[in-house]
Design a protein around this motif. Structure first.
Motif, PDB file in Angstrom:
ATOM      1  N   GLN A 147       0.832  -1.197   0.000  1.00 51.23           N
ATOM      2  CA  GLN A 147       0.000   0.000   0.000  1.00 51.23           C
ATOM      3  C   GLN A 147       0.872   1.254   0.000  1.00 51.23           C
ATOM      4  O   GLN A 147       1.898   1.313   0.679  1.00 51.23           O
ATOM      5  N   MET A 148       0.430   2.265  -0.766  1.00 43.49           N
ATOM      6  CA  MET A 148       1.228   3.476  -0.909  1.00 43.49           C
ATOM      7  C   MET A 148       0.341   4.711  -0.879  1.00 43.49           C
ATOM      8  O   MET A 148      -0.864   4.657  -1.173  1.00 43.49           O
ATOM      9  N   THR A 149       0.952   5.835  -0.511  1.00 36.74           N
ATOM     10  CA  THR A 149       0.310   7.144  -0.495  1.00 36.74           C
ATOM     11  C   THR A 149       1.042   8.046  -1.481  1.00 36.74           C
ATOM     12  O   THR A 149       2.273   8.095  -1.479  1.00 36.74           O
ATOM     13  N   GLY A 150       0.282   8.746  -2.311  1.00 36.64           N
ATOM     14  CA  GLY A 150       0.876   9.627  -3.312  1.00 36.64           C
ATOM     15  C   GLY A 150       0.278  11.020  -3.265  1.00 36.64           C
ATOM     16  O   GLY A 150      -0.735  11.267  -2.594  1.00 36.64           O
ATOM     17  N   THR A 151       0.900  11.949  -3.962  1.00 38.55           N
ATOM     18  CA  THR A 151       0.457  13.338  -3.981  1.00 38.55           C
ATOM     19  C   THR A 151       0.250  13.802  -5.413  1.00 38.55           C
ATOM     20  O   THR A 151       0.883  13.311  -6.352  1.00 38.55           O
ATOM     21  N   VAL A 152      -0.664  14.775  -5.549  1.00 34.09           N
ATOM     22  CA  VAL A 152      -0.926  15.440  -6.829  1.00 34.09           C
ATOM     23  C   VAL A 152      -0.901  16.945  -6.561  1.00 34.09           C
ATOM     24  O   VAL A 152      -1.538  17.422  -5.604  1.00 34.09           O
ATOM     25  N   PHE A 153      -0.165  17.702  -7.376  1.00 33.62           N
ATOM     26  CA  PHE A 153      -0.010  19.136  -7.166  1.00 33.62           C
ATOM     27  C   PHE A 153      -0.625  19.924  -8.334  1.00 33.62           C
ATOM     28  O   PHE A 153      -0.594  19.482  -9.484  1.00 33.62           O
ATOM     29  N   TRP A 154      -1.182  21.114  -7.969  1.00 32.19           N
ATOM     30  CA  TRP A 154      -1.657  22.070  -8.965  1.00 32.19           C
ATOM     31  C   TRP A 154      -1.155  23.465  -8.578  1.00 32.19           C
ATOM     32  O   TRP A 154      -1.185  23.833  -7.397  1.00 32.19           O
ATOM     33  N   HIS A 155      -0.732  24.226  -9.562  1.00 34.54           N
ATOM     34  CA  HIS A 155      -0.435  25.644  -9.375  1.00 34.54           C
ATOM     35  C   HIS A 155      -1.649  26.422  -9.865  1.00 34.54           C
ATOM     36  O   HIS A 155      -1.948  26.433 -11.066  1.00 34.54           O
ATOM     37  N   LEU A 156      -2.365  27.086  -8.923  1.00 39.45           N
ATOM     38  CA  LEU A 156      -3.631  27.746  -9.238  1.00 39.45           C
ATOM     39  C   LEU A 156      -3.594  29.205  -8.818  1.00 39.45           C
ATOM     40  O   LEU A 156      -2.696  29.655  -8.070  1.00 39.45           O
ATOM     41  N   ASP A 157      -4.616  29.921  -9.262  1.00 35.98           N
ATOM     42  CA  ASP A 157      -4.769  31.325  -8.885  1.00 35.98           C
ATOM     43  C   ASP A 157      -5.219  31.412  -7.428  1.00 35.98           C
ATOM     44  O   ASP A 157      -5.791  30.462  -6.873  1.00 35.98           O
ATOM     45  N   HIS A 158      -4.966  32.570  -6.828  1.00 42.16           N
ATOM     46  CA  HIS A 158      -5.354  32.748  -5.424  1.00 42.16           C
ATOM     47  C   HIS A 158      -6.861  32.651  -5.207  1.00 42.16           C
ATOM     48  O   HIS A 158      -7.314  32.405  -4.085  1.00 42.16           O
ATOM     49  N   THR A 181       2.496  29.165  -1.307  1.00 38.23           N
ATOM     50  CA  THR A 181       1.950  30.300  -2.057  1.00 38.23           C
ATOM     51  C   THR A 181       3.091  31.132  -2.607  1.00 38.23           C
ATOM     52  O   THR A 181       4.178  31.201  -2.013  1.00 38.23           O
ATOM     53  N   THR A 182       2.852  31.744  -3.756  1.00 39.83           N
ATOM     54  CA  THR A 182       3.800  32.653  -4.400  1.00 39.83           C
ATOM     55  C   THR A 182       3.060  33.941  -4.728  1.00 39.83           C
ATOM     56  O   THR A 182       1.828  34.006  -4.589  1.00 39.83           O
ATOM     57  N   PRO A 183       3.750  34.973  -5.175  1.00 41.85           N
ATOM     58  CA  PRO A 183       3.043  36.214  -5.543  1.00 41.85           C
ATOM     59  C   PRO A 183       2.013  36.021  -6.651  1.00 41.85           C
ATOM     60  O   PRO A 183       1.108  36.851  -6.792  1.00 41.85           O
ATOM     61  N   HIS A 184       2.113  34.957  -7.416  1.00 41.13           N
ATOM     62  CA  HIS A 184       1.202  34.784  -8.546  1.00 41.13           C
ATOM     63  C   HIS A 184       0.279  33.583  -8.418  1.00 41.13           C
ATOM     64  O   HIS A 184      -0.795  33.566  -9.017  1.00 41.13           O
ATOM     65  N   THR A 185       0.679  32.532  -7.678  1.00 45.38           N
ATOM     66  CA  THR A 185      -0.121  31.312  -7.595  1.00 45.38           C
ATOM     67  C   THR A 185      -0.102  30.758  -6.177  1.00 45.38           C
ATOM     68  O   THR A 185       0.674  31.201  -5.330  1.00 45.38           O
ATOM     69  N   VAL A 186      -0.976  29.771  -5.959  1.00 47.35           N
ATOM     70  CA  VAL A 186      -0.933  28.955  -4.756  1.00 47.35           C
ATOM     71  C   VAL A 186      -0.672  27.510  -5.174  1.00 47.35           C
ATOM     72  O   VAL A 186      -1.055  27.095  -6.272  1.00 47.35           O
ATOM     73  N   LEU A 187       0.005  26.762  -4.312  1.00 44.10           N
ATOM     74  CA  LEU A 187       0.302  25.361  -4.592  1.00 44.10           C
ATOM     75  C   LEU A 187      -0.694  24.502  -3.819  1.00 44.10           C
ATOM     76  O   LEU A 187      -0.695  24.498  -2.582  1.00 44.10           O
ATOM     77  N   VAL A 188      -1.554  23.805  -4.556  1.00 40.03           N
ATOM     78  CA  VAL A 188      -2.588  22.969  -3.963  1.00 40.03           C
ATOM     79  C   VAL A 188      -2.151  21.503  -4.087  1.00 40.03           C
ATOM     80  O   VAL A 188      -1.756  21.058  -5.174  1.00 40.03           O
ATOM     81  N   ARG A 189      -2.221  20.783  -2.977  1.00 45.71           N
ATOM     82  CA  ARG A 189      -1.797  19.380  -2.964  1.00 45.71           C
ATOM     83  C   ARG A 189      -2.944  18.478  -2.552  1.00 45.71           C
ATOM     84  O   ARG A 189      -3.651  18.752  -1.574  1.00 45.71           O
ATOM     85  N   ALA A 190      -3.119  17.394  -3.330  1.00 44.68           N
ATOM     86  CA  ALA A 190      -4.068  16.342  -2.966  1.00 44.68           C
ATOM     87  C   ALA A 190      -3.291  15.105  -2.555  1.00 44.68           C
ATOM     88  O   ALA A 190      -2.283  14.761  -3.172  1.00 44.68           O
ATOM     89  N   VAL A 191      -3.738  14.431  -1.515  1.00 38.48           N
ATOM     90  CA  VAL A 191      -3.135  13.195  -1.024  1.00 38.48           C
ATOM     91  C   VAL A 191      -4.097  12.054  -1.306  1.00 38.48           C
ATOM     92  O   VAL A 191      -5.269  12.106  -0.908  1.00 38.48           O
TER      93      VAL A 191
END
Length: 370
Positions: free
Chosen positions: A249-260, A293-303
């Motif tokens: 069994q394993m756990t993984g992540t998915v990332f998105w760079h999105l607007d604020h 978070t950055t000045p232009h985007t936020v980093l959203v992570r799903a587990v």
């Protein structure tokens, strides 16, 4: 009398061949009946592969016992006897290897049929595979030694070599240091349970599945079907990742760079719907959070979680694709944007801006002036 002497050797040969064929047929018949009566074990079916080496051993033994009496090649009795001895030794080794392989394979098949723990099954498979290779190597070495000892010259050489066995042993040990290291590493892997056939590992930044383990090398099949062959001593002397150790069994992540302005609550609800419809998700966990978070985007992570590495890769790709498609269709403003227009004027400075007094640059000069 001459006719009888001429026919006698051929009669003996024909009789040996007939006896061999009949014995092989009877052996196969008995094994088939035993297999039909005991379908719970594949041993009898696997032993049917021993029919050909058994026939060779039987035929050679009959000829070896009667060639002098029958007068087969009377001008070359020593050469014929030595040839039949060599064939008998080789075929006996062949039969022993087949019998050992059948016993090992039957033991593993019965264990795998009654054991639900996949990790234990892979461990036993690794151990029985290496045991089978050790037995095969031992039988081959004994057979080769027996063949060499049939030659008088080799017996003389062997006697003289015993006198210098100590020196030769030291020289051989130094010359075969790497080979012996791999040999003992292979035995350590087999019975130390550090890596098994079927484990998902990461070595030298390459991940794949262990496909073969021998006494000297290990083969890893990567996700793009390449084979990485490495000495087994690597896995006893250097660190590596074993994703199957202690469970697949394993756990993984998915990332998105999105607007604020991304709708995070709606994304969490959508993630739950997507996971519920994917068979690769095992239901152990699934969540979403902003991790940076950055000045232009936020980093959203799903587990997300899955039962093994293959399902986890498929699950991550599916979640990433579904969420991006959903955002583009229903919330396009949540996707990253590059701002190319001036910001809205600050309330209270409207009069100054109307009079032509724009905001000053960092050096205190109005824009457009040096």
């Amino acid at each position: 009398m001459e006719t009888e002497n001429f026919q006698s050797p051929w009669t003996v040969v024909a009789g040996a061949l007939a006896a061999t064929l009949i014995a092989g047929w009877l052996l196969d018949l008995l094994l088939r009946r035993a297999d039909a009566r005991h379908p719970e074990t594949p041993l009898w079916q696997l032993l049917r592969r021993c029919r050909l080496p058994f026939q060779v051993v039987l035929c050679t033994a009959l000829l070896r016992a009667s060639y002098r009496w029958a007068g087969i090649l009377p001008d070359h009795p020593v050469g014929l006897g030595r040839f039949l001895t060599l064939v008998l030794t080789g075929s006996a080794a062949w039969l022993a290897v087949r019998v050992a392989a059948a016993a090992v394979d039957a033991t593993y098949a019965r264990y795998a049929a009654v054991t639900e723990d996949e990790a234990r099954v892979r461990r036993v498979r690794t151990q029985v595979t290496l045991i089978q290779r050790v037995v095969t190597a031992a039988v081959v070495v004994i057979a080769v030694a027996a063949i060499l000892l049939t030659f008088p010259a080799m017996r003389t050489v062997g006697t003289s070599m015993l006198a210098s066995a100590g020196i030769l042993g030291i020289v051989a040990g130094i010359a075969a240091q790497a080979a012996l290291s791999n040999l003992f590493a292979g035995l350590q892997i087999a019975f130390g349970d550090t890596v098994r056939i079927g484990d998902t590992v990461v070595v030298d930044k390459e991940w794949g599945r262990v496909e073969e383990i021998t006494l000297t090398f290990l083969t890893v099949r990567t996700w793009d079907e390449r084979r990485i062959t490495m000495p087994v001593s690597y896995f006893t002397s250097k660190p590596y990742e074993n994703w199957s150790r202690g469970g697949a069994q394993m756990t993984g992540t998915v990332f998105w760079h999105l607007d604020h302005s991304a709708p995070l609550d709606l994304m969490r609800a959508r993630l739950s719907e997507v996971l519920a419809g994917l068979p690769e998700w095992d239901g152990r966990g699934g969540g979403l959070a902003v991790t940076d978070t950055t000045p232009h985007t936020v980093l959203v992570r799903a587990v997300v979680t899955a039962k093994d590495a293959d399902d986890l890769w498929t699950l991550r790709c599916a979640v990433r694709e579904n969420l991006i498609t959903w955002l583009a269709a229903h919330h396009p403003s949540a996707l990253p944007r590059l701002t190319t227009s001036d910001a809205s004027p600050v309330p209270g400075n409207a009069a100054g801006n109307a009079a032509g007094q724009g905001p000053e640059d960092p050096q205190g000069s109005p824009p457009g002036r040096s």
